[in-house]
Scaffold this active site. Structure first.
Site, PDB file in Angstrom:
ATOM      1  N   GLY A  10       0.820  -1.207   0.000  1.00 25.98           N
ATOM      2  CA  GLY A  10       0.000   0.000   0.000  1.00 25.98           C
ATOM      3  C   GLY A  10       0.851   1.252   0.000  1.00 25.98           C
ATOM      4  O   GLY A  10       0.524   2.256   0.631  1.00 25.98           O
ATOM      5  N   GLY A  14      -0.254   8.045   0.173  1.00 23.78           N
ATOM      6  CA  GLY A  14      -0.644   8.110   1.566  1.00 23.78           C
ATOM      7  C   GLY A  14       0.441   7.734   2.555  1.00 23.78           C
ATOM      8  O   GLY A  14       1.623   8.057   2.381  1.00 23.78           O
ATOM      9  N   TYR A 158     -15.137  -3.402   7.796  1.00 20.72           N
ATOM     10  CA  TYR A 158     -13.811  -2.825   8.015  1.00 20.72           C
ATOM     11  C   TYR A 158     -13.342  -3.044   9.457  1.00 20.72           C
ATOM     12  O   TYR A 158     -12.201  -3.439   9.692  1.00 20.72           O
ATOM     13  CB  TYR A 158     -13.842  -1.336   7.682  1.00 20.72           C
ATOM     14  CG  TYR A 158     -12.500  -0.658   7.794  1.00 20.72           C
ATOM     15  CD1 TYR A 158     -11.471  -0.948   6.897  1.00 20.72           C
ATOM     16  CD2 TYR A 158     -12.256   0.274   8.795  1.00 20.72           C
ATOM     17  CE1 TYR A 158     -10.235  -0.322   7.001  1.00 20.72           C
ATOM     18  CE2 TYR A 158     -11.030   0.903   8.902  1.00 20.72           C
ATOM     19  CZ  TYR A 158     -10.027   0.606   8.009  1.00 20.72           C
ATOM     20  OH  TYR A 158      -8.798   1.230   8.115  1.00 20.72           O
TER      21      TYR A 158
END
Length: 273
Positions: A10, A14, A158
């Protein structure tokens, strides 16, 4: 400590991209992993790092990534399982047949970690998981409904996935810490990233509108804990942190039997894929 080989998933933007840059500046060898070919290559080029592509919504892609990493690196000191996200109000399944939130946030990182475990053990390495306060706010894990076939909501899915991630961290510590492997999870804070990009997600209003400038912190701030944990000589293995302190947990995260049962159930799920 300098000179570590650090794999960050990822990392195309970010928190992951910020952590990759900061850790590269500290002299570590960074391996950038992302889903977007253009964005991942751009991050890697800026910091002079190697990069790999992987889509965590496809377990075959995770297996291919693990094979590439094992072929390229005789040593892996840190695996930062940072990829994840919250998805839409309608339940979606992946090509592997699993609920998307569960697979991307938990099942795929579990698989990648297990495929790299022996290399991490040989390096006396550590596994760092970017978790969330959502584990406590929204999580209520049903081990017989991990794919959220009943009562799905984006926030609960989530929260369940992040809770599962913490249980995995604790069980990874229990099984392998005496062989030199450390595992730790952390909450980075409420950070202005590409998180909650789906407009049907309740959190989209906070993360993807001008409101984020009022309430959210920068990716550089969010990356601080990840950078510190990757760079430190030692970490509090088996723990979930918020900043430098032990984070508030969902009561289920303290259940050692649930952690064992989840591990075993997850391995059976992956064996069937």
């Amino acid at each position: 400590m300098s000179g570590r080989v650090i794999v960050i998933t990822g990392a195309s933007d970010g928190i992951g991209a910020s952590a990759a840059r900061q850790l590269a500046e500290r002299g570590h060898t960074i391996v950038v992993v992302g889903r977007s070919a253009e964005k991942t290559a751009a991050v890697a080029e800026r910091i002079g790092a190697e990069h790999h592509l992987a889509d965590f919504a496809e377990l075959s892609s995770v297996r291919a990534l693990a094979a590439e990493l094992l072929a390229a690196h005789g040593r892996i000191d840190v695996l930062a399982n940072n990829a994840g996200g919250i998805f839409g109000s309608e339940r979606r399944t992946t090509v592997d047949g699993h609920e998307q939130t569960f697979q991307v946030n938990y099942l795929a990182p579990f698989l990648l970690t297990r495929l790299l475990t022996e290399r991490l053990l040989a390096s006396q390495g550590r596994v760092i998981s970017t978790s969330s306060i959502a584990n406590r706010l929204f999580g209520r894990l049903d081990i017989d409904d991990l794919d959220a076939e009943h009562g799905y909501s984006a926030q609960k899915a989530y929260g369940d996935a992040k809770l599962a991630q913490i249980l995995f961290t604790r069980e990874l510590h229990r099984r392998y810490h005496d062989r030199g492997l450390s595992a730790v999870a952390f909450h980075p804070g409420v950070i202005a990233t590409g998180f909650a990009s789906d407009r049907s997600t309740p959190l989209h209003l906070l993360y993807q509108t001008p409101l984020k400038h009022l309430f959210l912190r920068s990716p550089d701030h969010g990356a601080r804990t990840l950078v510190r944990l990757a760079d430190a000589a030692e970490v509090p293995s088996g723990e979930y942190l918020s900043g430098r302190r032990r984070g508030a947990l969902n009561p289920q995260a303290e259940d050692a039997e649930l952690a064992r049962a989840l591990w075993d159930r997850t391995e059976r799920m992956l064996a069937g894929d």
